[in-house]
Enzyme design. Structure first.
Site, PDB file in Angstrom:
ATOM      1  NE  ARG A 299      -3.621  -2.078   2.782  1.00  0.00           N
ATOM      2  CZ  ARG A 299      -3.453  -3.202   3.462  1.00  0.00           C
ATOM      3  NH1 ARG A 299      -2.329  -3.408   4.136  1.00  0.00           N
ATOM      4  NH2 ARG A 299      -4.413  -4.110   3.501  1.00  0.00           N
TER       5      ARG A 299
ATOM      6  CE  LYS B  69      -6.375  -0.108   4.587  1.00  0.00           C
ATOM      7  NZ  LYS B  69      -7.643  -0.279   3.856  1.00  0.00           N
TER       8      LYS B  69
ATOM      9  CG  HIS C 171      -5.519   1.054  -5.494  1.00  0.00           C
ATOM     10  ND1 HIS C 171      -5.517   0.299  -4.338  1.00  0.00           N
ATOM     11  CD2 HIS C 171      -6.529   0.580  -6.262  1.00  0.00           C
ATOM     12  CE1 HIS C 171      -6.504  -0.592  -4.403  1.00  0.00           C
ATOM     13  NE2 HIS C 171      -7.123  -0.433  -5.567  1.00  0.00           N
TER      14      HIS C 171
ATOM     15  NE  ARG D 182      -3.073  -3.023  -1.800  1.00  0.00           N
ATOM     16  CZ  ARG D 182      -2.627  -3.837  -0.845  1.00  0.00           C
ATOM     17  NH1 ARG D 182      -1.326  -4.046  -0.709  1.00  0.00           N
ATOM     18  NH2 ARG D 182      -3.464  -4.429  -0.021  1.00  0.00           N
TER      19      ARG D 182
ATOM     20  CG  HIS E   2      -6.614  -7.837   1.247  1.00  0.00           C
ATOM     21  ND1 HIS E   2      -6.763  -8.185  -0.064  1.00  0.00           N
ATOM     22  CD2 HIS E   2      -6.258  -6.527   1.243  1.00  0.00           C
ATOM     23  CE1 HIS E   2      -6.519  -7.144  -0.833  1.00  0.00           C
ATOM     24  NE2 HIS E   2      -6.201  -6.118  -0.059  1.00  0.00           N
TER      25      HIS E   2
ATOM     26  CE1 TYR F 138      -5.642  -4.242  -4.806  1.00  0.00           C
ATOM     27  CE2 TYR F 138      -7.059  -5.090  -3.094  1.00  0.00           C
ATOM     28  CZ  TYR F 138      -6.163  -4.162  -3.542  1.00  0.00           C
ATOM     29  OH  TYR F 138      -5.776  -3.141  -2.728  1.00  0.00           O
TER      30      TYR F 138
END
Length: 160
Positions: free
Chosen positions: A14, A38, A104, A107, A130, A139
């Site tokens: 990211r 995250k 992005h 990615r 994730h 994705y």
């Protein structure tokens, strides 16, 4: 710039993970980065040979001091906004539409190309950091013709 690009596309990081990458996340003897993603979750992300070379060259050339791989001239680390600006400028220089180039997008290309190359969706989930497999599936955009070919080549009844 090369190290930024290689890590974005070659590791699927990211934008925030990349710009805030601390120096201690880059081991000297293993082709992995320790990423804090995250929610503070940590994961090991493999680094391609190309990215390793670019990263090694960058670490040798960057000014000493600071705790981030990509430091900001004002202290701290490169900002996400600056990363976007650098990518847009590079796209323009390459004759690409800058609206179609972003961290992005790189990615997403990383994820798509790994899946097209045969990577398992669960492995990709881990690489991308994730928590939910449904996020990883977003994705993926596999074309229908490729799915039909896959079934016709791999399904046991297709050989009968």
């Amino acid at each position: 710039m090369l190290a930024l690009l290689e890590l974005l596309y070659g590791s699927g990081l990211r934008a925030t993970e990349l710009v805030s990458l601390p120096l201690n996340a880059v081991p000297r003897d293993a082709p992995f980065l320790t990423i804090s993603g995250k929610g503070g979750t940590q994961r090991m992300v493999p680094v391609s040979a190309w990215a390793t070379r670019a990263l090694t060259d960058w670490l040798g050339a960057r000014e000493r001091g600071g705790r981030f791989v990509f430091p900001s001239p004002r202290g701290g680390h490169l900002s996400r906004v600056r990363l976007f600006q650098l990518l847009r400028d590079l796209a323009l220089r390459a004759g690409l539409d800058p609206e179609k180039v972003s961290p992005h997008v790189l990615r997403h290309a990383f994820a798509t190309h790994l899946l097209e190359g045969g990577a398992d969706l669960r492995v990709l989930q881990t690489l991308l950091g994730h928590a939910d497999i449904a996020t990883t599936q977003i994705y993926t955009h596999v074309d229908a013709a490729r799915l039909v070919t896959l079934v016709n080549q791999r399904h046991p009844l297709a050989r009968s």
